[in-house]
Motif scaffolding. Structure first.
Motif, PDB file in Angstrom:
ATOM      1  N   ALA A  85      -6.382  54.748  -1.128  1.00  0.00           N
ATOM      2  CA  ALA A  85      -7.402  53.890  -0.546  1.00  0.00           C
ATOM      3  C   ALA A  85      -7.393  54.121   0.958  1.00  0.00           C
ATOM      4  O   ALA A  85      -6.355  54.466   1.548  1.00  0.00           O
ATOM      5  CB  ALA A  85      -7.149  52.416  -0.860  1.00  0.00           C
ATOM      6  N   VAL A  86      -8.545  53.954   1.568  1.00  0.00           N
ATOM      7  CA  VAL A  86      -8.675  54.083   3.020  1.00  0.00           C
ATOM      8  C   VAL A  86      -9.018  52.706   3.574  1.00  0.00           C
ATOM      9  O   VAL A  86      -9.965  52.061   3.109  1.00  0.00           O
ATOM     10  CB  VAL A  86      -9.767  55.103   3.385  1.00  0.00           C
ATOM     11  N   ALA A  87      -8.230  52.242   4.543  1.00  0.00           N
ATOM     12  CA  ALA A  87      -8.437  50.921   5.149  1.00  0.00           C
ATOM     13  C   ALA A  87      -8.560  51.068   6.665  1.00  0.00           C
ATOM     14  O   ALA A  87      -8.412  52.161   7.221  1.00  0.00           O
ATOM     15  CB  ALA A  87      -7.281  49.994   4.788  1.00  0.00           C
ATOM     16  N   SER A  88      -8.858  49.954   7.321  1.00  0.00           N
ATOM     17  CA  SER A  88      -8.970  49.912   8.794  1.00  0.00           C
ATOM     18  C   SER A  88      -9.923  50.979   9.309  1.00  0.00           C
ATOM     19  O   SER A  88      -9.680  51.610  10.338  1.00  0.00           O
ATOM     20  CB  SER A  88      -7.590  50.057   9.440  1.00  0.00           C
ATOM     21  N   ASN A  89     -11.022  51.180   8.586  1.00  0.00           N
ATOM     22  CA  ASN A  89     -12.064  52.126   8.976  1.00  0.00           C
ATOM     23  C   ASN A  89     -11.562  53.558   9.110  1.00  0.00           C
ATOM     24  O   ASN A  89     -12.120  54.365   9.863  1.00  0.00           O
ATOM     25  CB  ASN A  89     -12.737  51.703  10.292  1.00  0.00           C
ATOM     26  N   GLY A  90     -10.513  53.886   8.391  1.00  0.00           N
ATOM     27  CA  GLY A  90      -9.926  55.215   8.476  1.00  0.00           C
ATOM     28  C   GLY A  90      -8.614  55.238   9.234  1.00  0.00           C
ATOM     29  O   GLY A  90      -7.941  56.268   9.277  1.00  0.00           O
ATOM     30  N   ARG A 109      -2.062  58.768  18.064  1.00  0.00           N
ATOM     31  CA  ARG A 109      -2.087  59.851  19.054  1.00  0.00           C
ATOM     32  C   ARG A 109      -3.521  60.230  19.410  1.00  0.00           C
ATOM     33  O   ARG A 109      -3.850  60.416  20.593  1.00  0.00           O
ATOM     34  CB  ARG A 109      -1.344  61.075  18.511  1.00  0.00           C
ATOM     35  N   VAL A 110      -4.361  60.323  18.397  1.00  0.00           N
ATOM     36  CA  VAL A 110      -5.753  60.707  18.640  1.00  0.00           C
ATOM     37  C   VAL A 110      -6.465  59.656  19.478  1.00  0.00           C
ATOM     38  O   VAL A 110      -7.199  59.979  20.427  1.00  0.00           O
ATOM     39  CB  VAL A 110      -6.480  60.922  17.293  1.00  0.00           C
ATOM     40  N   ALA A 182     -16.160  46.718  17.388  1.00  0.00           N
ATOM     41  CA  ALA A 182     -15.913  47.749  18.397  1.00  0.00           C
ATOM     42  C   ALA A 182     -14.759  48.595  17.877  1.00  0.00           C
ATOM     43  O   ALA A 182     -13.650  48.085  17.684  1.00  0.00           O
ATOM     44  CB  ALA A 182     -15.567  47.141  19.748  1.00  0.00           C
ATOM     45  N   THR A 183     -15.036  49.873  17.623  1.00  0.00           N
ATOM     46  CA  THR A 183     -14.047  50.755  17.001  1.00  0.00           C
ATOM     47  C   THR A 183     -13.940  52.058  17.791  1.00  0.00           C
ATOM     48  O   THR A 183     -14.942  52.550  18.319  1.00  0.00           O
ATOM     49  CB  THR A 183     -14.435  51.096  15.547  1.00  0.00           C
ATOM     50  N   PRO A 184     -12.750  52.653  17.865  1.00  0.00           N
ATOM     51  CA  PRO A 184     -12.624  53.963  18.512  1.00  0.00           C
ATOM     52  C   PRO A 184     -13.466  54.998  17.769  1.00  0.00           C
ATOM     53  O   PRO A 184     -13.430  55.057  16.542  1.00  0.00           O
ATOM     54  CB  PRO A 184     -11.132  54.280  18.399  1.00  0.00           C
ATOM     55  N   ARG A 185     -14.211  55.805  18.509  1.00  0.00           N
ATOM     56  CA  ARG A 185     -15.065  56.800  17.876  1.00  0.00           C
ATOM     57  C   ARG A 185     -14.254  57.819  17.085  1.00  0.00           C
ATOM     58  O   ARG A 185     -14.754  58.427  16.135  1.00  0.00           O
ATOM     59  CB  ARG A 185     -15.910  57.510  18.943  1.00  0.00           C
ATOM     60  N   SER A 186     -13.009  58.004  17.475  1.00  0.00           N
ATOM     61  CA  SER A 186     -12.168  59.001  16.809  1.00  0.00           C
ATOM     62  C   SER A 186     -11.573  58.503  15.496  1.00  0.00           C
ATOM     63  O   SER A 186     -10.942  59.284  14.775  1.00  0.00           O
ATOM     64  CB  SER A 186     -11.033  59.424  17.747  1.00  0.00           C
ATOM     65  N   VAL A 187     -11.754  57.238  15.164  1.00  0.00           N
ATOM     66  CA  VAL A 187     -11.249  56.676  13.907  1.00  0.00           C
ATOM     67  C   VAL A 187     -12.431  56.515  12.960  1.00  0.00           C
ATOM     68  O   VAL A 187     -13.309  55.692  13.184  1.00  0.00           O
ATOM     69  CB  VAL A 187     -10.555  55.324  14.139  1.00  0.00           C
ATOM     70  N   LYS A 189     -13.990  56.841   8.706  1.00  0.00           N
ATOM     71  CA  LYS A 189     -13.732  56.914   7.267  1.00  0.00           C
ATOM     72  C   LYS A 189     -13.771  58.357   6.782  1.00  0.00           C
ATOM     73  O   LYS A 189     -12.985  58.765   5.924  1.00  0.00           O
ATOM     74  CB  LYS A 189     -14.764  56.074   6.511  1.00  0.00           C
ATOM     75  N   SER A 190     -14.692  59.154   7.338  1.00  0.00           N
ATOM     76  CA  SER A 190     -14.831  60.533   6.870  1.00  0.00           C
ATOM     77  C   SER A 190     -13.578  61.356   7.156  1.00  0.00           C
ATOM     78  O   SER A 190     -13.193  62.207   6.335  1.00  0.00           O
ATOM     79  CB  SER A 190     -16.056  61.198   7.509  1.00  0.00           C
ATOM     80  N   ALA A 191     -12.937  61.135   8.308  1.00  0.00           N
ATOM     81  CA  ALA A 191     -11.714  61.887   8.620  1.00  0.00           C
ATOM     82  C   ALA A 191     -10.593  61.536   7.649  1.00  0.00           C
ATOM     83  O   ALA A 191      -9.847  62.410   7.194  1.00  0.00           O
ATOM     84  CB  ALA A 191     -11.285  61.612  10.060  1.00  0.00           C
ATOM     85  N   ALA A 192     -10.471  60.255   7.327  1.00  0.00           N
ATOM     86  CA  ALA A 192      -9.430  59.839   6.385  1.00  0.00           C
ATOM     87  C   ALA A 192      -9.705  60.381   4.988  1.00  0.00           C
ATOM     88  O   ALA A 192      -8.794  60.845   4.292  1.00  0.00           O
ATOM     89  CB  ALA A 192      -9.323  58.314   6.358  1.00  0.00           C
ATOM     90  N   ILE A 193     -10.967  60.352   4.579  1.00  0.00           N
ATOM     91  CA  ILE A 193     -11.317  60.895   3.263  1.00  0.00           C
ATOM     92  C   ILE A 193     -11.081  62.403   3.233  1.00  0.00           C
ATOM     93  O   ILE A 193     -10.619  62.956   2.216  1.00  0.00           O
ATOM     94  CB  ILE A 193     -12.773  60.554   2.902  1.00  0.00           C
TER      95      ILE A 193
END
Length: 290
Positions: A85-90, A109-110, A182-187, A189-193
């Motif tokens: 599962a992916v949580a916290s928007n990735g 780090r990212v 308000a979310t970091p652009r680098s976080v 869902k697609s990256a986590a998936i």
């Protein structure tokens, strides 16, 4: 297994009574799938429960949510337990329900290298809001934050101005109903998936050409919908208000919890999920002559 399904939860798979509307809530046969503070909060129709359970029996379903792990764990989602599962928007990948610390360290780090820190964002946000229209400011997973607002009292100029400030500092601001994230652009869902998919290919669970089917209703789902081989959104929510589309994107005909049923039927079609009668029917191989 040649198909993966990644689906948002709130207002895509599960619905509060408010999200459904009183008339739809009264007309539909629903099952409570989330209790919060000793009261029912989220529901699915009985049809959606059956469809999701059957889907998870046939293909690998990855719940993909902006909820924190603690918020996600409140949901008794049909078809579980889920391997990933992916949580916290990735920001989190859960493996058999347990947080993956290596992914979280990579995310930290990212984020630290890509823009403003959470403290800077919070300081600026607090200076821009007041109690006349903001009910609360919440920090999620020490990674991002969101406001719970009264939309009718919200100043028209707030969101565009806040979006501009965030964009200049590597963050994204978006509104979904009463919540402004308000979310970091680098976080994302697609990256986590993509990371989950890489692992599944590496361990032989899926082939390298496995197709990704995805669903979501909000701006924070757009990267996932754009990255998917097949994508669908409901005809409600933030993306509907924005009129957002993408090449090949499907949009449901229904709204509310009935859109959730339609999305699950769409997943079944794209994944060639067999019906219960199909599964019970002997295959040609089993009844063939030797």
């Amino acid at each position: 297994m040649s198909v993966l399904v990644a689906t948002d939860l709130d207002r895509t798979m599960i619905y509060s009574q408010a999200a459904m509307g009183d008339a739809q809530f009264a007309a539909l046969d629903t099952v409570c799938v989330e209790i919060y503070r000793d009261a029912p909060l989220s529901y699915m129709t009985t049809t959606a429960v059956e469809l999701l359970s059957r889907l998870a029996d046939e293909v690998l379903v990855i719940p993909t949510t902006t909820r924190t792990p603690a918020q996600y764990e409140r949901i008794a989602l049909p078809g579980g337990p889920f391997r990933y599962a992916v949580a916290s928007n990735g920001g989190r990948i859960l493996v058999d329900g347990t947080d993956d610390p290596d992914w979280r360290r990579k995310i930290e780090r990212v984020v630290s290298a890509s823009g403003a820190g959470l403290d800077e964002v919070l300081t600026e946000l607090r200076a821009r809001v007041d109690d006349s229209w903001v009910r609360s400011l919440r920090i999620a997973d020490d990674l991002f934050c969101y406001l719970v607002v009264e939309p009718a009292a919200q100043p028209d100029e707030f969101l565009p101005s806040w979006q501009d400030w965030c964009a200049a500092r590597g963050w994204t601001a978006s509104q979904q109903g009463r919540k402004i994230y308000a979310t970091p652009r680098s976080v994302t869902k697609s990256a986590a998936i993509a990371e989950v998919r890489r692992r599944l290919v590496d361990d032989g669970t899926v082939p390298a050409d496995a197709k990704l089917c995805a669903a979501g209703d909000g701006w924070l789902d757009t990267d996932l919908l754009s990255a998917a081989d097949h994508a669908i959104r409901p005809r409600h929510g933030e993306l509907e208000l924005l009129g957002w589309s993408a090449p090949g994107l499907d949009v449901t005909a229904a709204t509310g919890a009935l859109a959730g049923v339609e999305i699950l039927e769409w997943f079944h079609d794209r994944c060639s999920v067999r019906t219960a009668s199909d599964r019970a029917r002997p295959s040609a191989r089993s009844v063939g002559t030797s």
